[in-house]
Design a protein around this motif. Sequence first.
Motif, mmCIF file in Angstrom:
data_model
loop_
_atom_site.group_PDB
_atom_site.id
_atom_site.type_symbol
_atom_site.label_atom_id
_atom_site.label_comp_id
_atom_site.label_asym_id
_atom_site.label_seq_id
_atom_site.Cartn_x
_atom_site.Cartn_y
_atom_site.Cartn_z
ATOM 1 N N ARG A 57 0.835 -1.206 0.000
ATOM 2 C CA ARG A 57 0.000 0.000 0.000
ATOM 3 C C ARG A 57 0.863 1.247 0.000
ATOM 4 N NH1 ARG A 57 -2.330 3.346 4.269
ATOM 5 N NH2 ARG A 57 -4.134 4.470 3.427
ATOM 6 N N TYR A 104 2.239 1.808 -3.460
ATOM 7 C CA TYR A 104 1.213 2.303 -4.378
ATOM 8 C C TYR A 104 1.003 3.808 -4.214
ATOM 9 C CZ TYR A 104 -3.338 2.761 -6.698
ATOM 10 O OH TYR A 104 -4.362 3.145 -7.515
ATOM 11 N N TRP A 105 0.736 4.253 -2.989
ATOM 12 C CA TRP A 105 0.330 5.645 -2.804
ATOM 13 C C TRP A 105 1.502 6.627 -2.843
ATOM 14 C CZ3 TRP A 105 -4.114 7.312 -3.997
ATOM 15 C CH2 TRP A 105 -5.232 6.493 -3.874
ATOM 16 N N MET A 129 2.283 6.365 -7.226
ATOM 17 C CA MET A 129 1.285 6.610 -8.274
ATOM 18 C C MET A 129 1.251 8.099 -8.642
ATOM 19 S SD MET A 129 -0.254 3.991 -9.502
ATOM 20 C CE MET A 129 -1.907 4.433 -10.058
ATOM 21 N N TYR A 152 3.716 4.901 -11.391
ATOM 22 C CA TYR A 152 4.042 3.493 -11.164
ATOM 23 C C TYR A 152 3.258 2.577 -12.103
ATOM 24 C CZ TYR A 152 5.488 -0.610 -8.501
ATOM 25 O OH TYR A 152 6.041 -1.818 -8.121
ATOM 26 N N GLU A 178 -6.992 -2.097 -6.306
ATOM 27 C CA GLU A 178 -5.782 -1.708 -7.029
ATOM 28 C C GLU A 178 -4.588 -1.415 -6.130
ATOM 29 O OE1 GLU A 178 -5.587 0.433 -11.055
ATOM 30 O OE2 GLU A 178 -4.939 1.968 -9.618
ATOM 31 N N TRP A 179 -4.802 -0.836 -4.954
ATOM 32 C CA TRP A 179 -3.659 -0.483 -4.106
ATOM 33 C C TRP A 179 -2.820 -1.700 -3.733
ATOM 34 C CZ3 TRP A 179 -3.031 -2.827 0.538
ATOM 35 C CH2 TRP A 179 -4.173 -3.350 1.182
ATOM 36 N N LEU A 238 -1.845 -3.874 -7.795
ATOM 37 C CA LEU A 238 -0.911 -3.292 -8.767
ATOM 38 C C LEU A 238 0.559 -3.469 -8.366
ATOM 39 C CD1 LEU A 238 -0.426 -1.629 -11.362
ATOM 40 C CD2 LEU A 238 -0.673 0.429 -9.963
ATOM 41 N N PRO A 239 0.980 -3.101 -7.152
ATOM 42 C CA PRO A 239 2.393 -3.320 -6.805
ATOM 43 C C PRO A 239 2.769 -4.802 -6.777
ATOM 44 C CG PRO A 239 1.372 -1.750 -5.299
ATOM 45 C CD PRO A 239 0.271 -2.382 -6.081
#
Length: 515
Positions: free
Chosen positions: A320, A323-324, A327, A330, A405-406, A409-410
């Motif tokens: 998480r 991601y944040w 993005m 990324y 997605e959080w 995605l990673p």
Amino acid sequence: MAELRSLVLVLGDQLDLQAAAFDDFDPATDAAWMAEVAEESRHVWSSKPRTAVFLAAMRHFASALQAAGRPLHYRRLDDPANAGSLAAQLRADLQRLRPARLVMTAPGDWRVLQALKDVAEESGLPLDVREDRHFFVTVREFAAHARGRKSLRMEFFYREQRQRHQVLMRDGQPEGGQWNFDADNRESFGAAGPGLVPPRLGFEPDAVTGEVIALVNARFASHPGRLQGFAWPVTREQALQALQDFVGHRLPLFGRYQDAMWPGEPWLYHSHIAAALNLKLLTPREVVAAAEAAFHAGDAPLASVEGFIRQILGWREYVRGIYWTRMPRYAELNALEAHEPLPAWYWTGATDMACLRDALTQTLDHGYAHHIQRLMVTGLYALMLGVQPQQVHAWYLAVYVDAVEWVELPNTLGMSQYADGGLMASKPYVATGKYIQRMSPYCKGCRYDPAQRVGERACPFTTLYWDFLMRHEAWLAGNPRMVLQVKNVARLTEAERDAIAERAAAIRRGEVGAA
């Protein structure tokens, strides 16, 4: 109509009555807002199980809100006035409801956050986005941890969190005198197989969930996946039962067999609570506390408990943060310059490779596969085939019931596909078919031989492994953890290289692997 002070936006992965968005909620002046919209199943080709989990959980949470006395404006997917997207639906409802402000807990998807911010701005309304305290670590805290680091290894982050939250710690040291018990975990089942595995705790669909299943089958008939046997927890009460069942029946052997695979056994000793966690029906604190309590009570060994807690307190919080803090750039990373299309049979399971067929069929049946099936079967094949990582990401986001997605995605771009060039993983996770042979019996019933890299019986995993090393040889030579593999590929003759490349090209053309 009385003046509405706050409209509290509740998304499908924010099903928590204690969320920060409700902190100053006053039923006399405030209301919650929820919307089921087709866009959330169509921006990726969302599978039927994933869509059904979200919609069933949302409808049950709507009932919980109303039972708690919180006014709610809820737009159903089958409402003729449904605008089709979160942004369009909110825009339409704002004209009718005219709140003084919007409030929400920070969402788990960059795309959704930007869309809702845009609606608030064009409507001239203040939008109060509040910290999601579901997590152990805030985005700001992770950013402080990441500052100045060229790479972000989960192990260092995990140790910090163990110390900070005093989880599995004793007198300032980790329980058992070490941080990581992988040496005691990650076994295969051996030739005898898993034996009698504890049954999965399933939940018979009630009337609400049954209505959702019928709706999804009708509205998304062309989407992948199947809903026969749907039994996921979709309420807070069911999620707590699922947690208790895991801790009592499967946690003791979780660590030992967390990487093992067996045909026709999708559930094994895994927790099956990721979807409930990501929908916020469970909190990570209560999950970690339950596992730690099992260790202190002598009901589960330290190696299993530590391995499981690392997934929650370590890996989940870490991805998480990645991601944040990274993005939106990324999402577009492609360090290996991979551009092949995802094989069409990922959506059907129609492949003659036994391991992939089982993992894909299971995924389509249940919306679920455990982490090794994702990383070292479906993900490994896509990585070595050279599939564009954004296509792999879209597939994972579409097919798994726990995919938000959080977290997805990673895991996909960073860990599985190495598209971030090593920010998350210290090397690409590549292996021949012999890894799958070691961790499962799939190879015994497969037409391909994992020991062969060329020829009609060569395992596509093995061929693609050598092809991957050849294609990226110069680049991988600079990675200390790939030295031995690069040395092995350097020993290949030109004739061997040509034969591997030819076989790999046939795999990419679809002449090998498709059923």
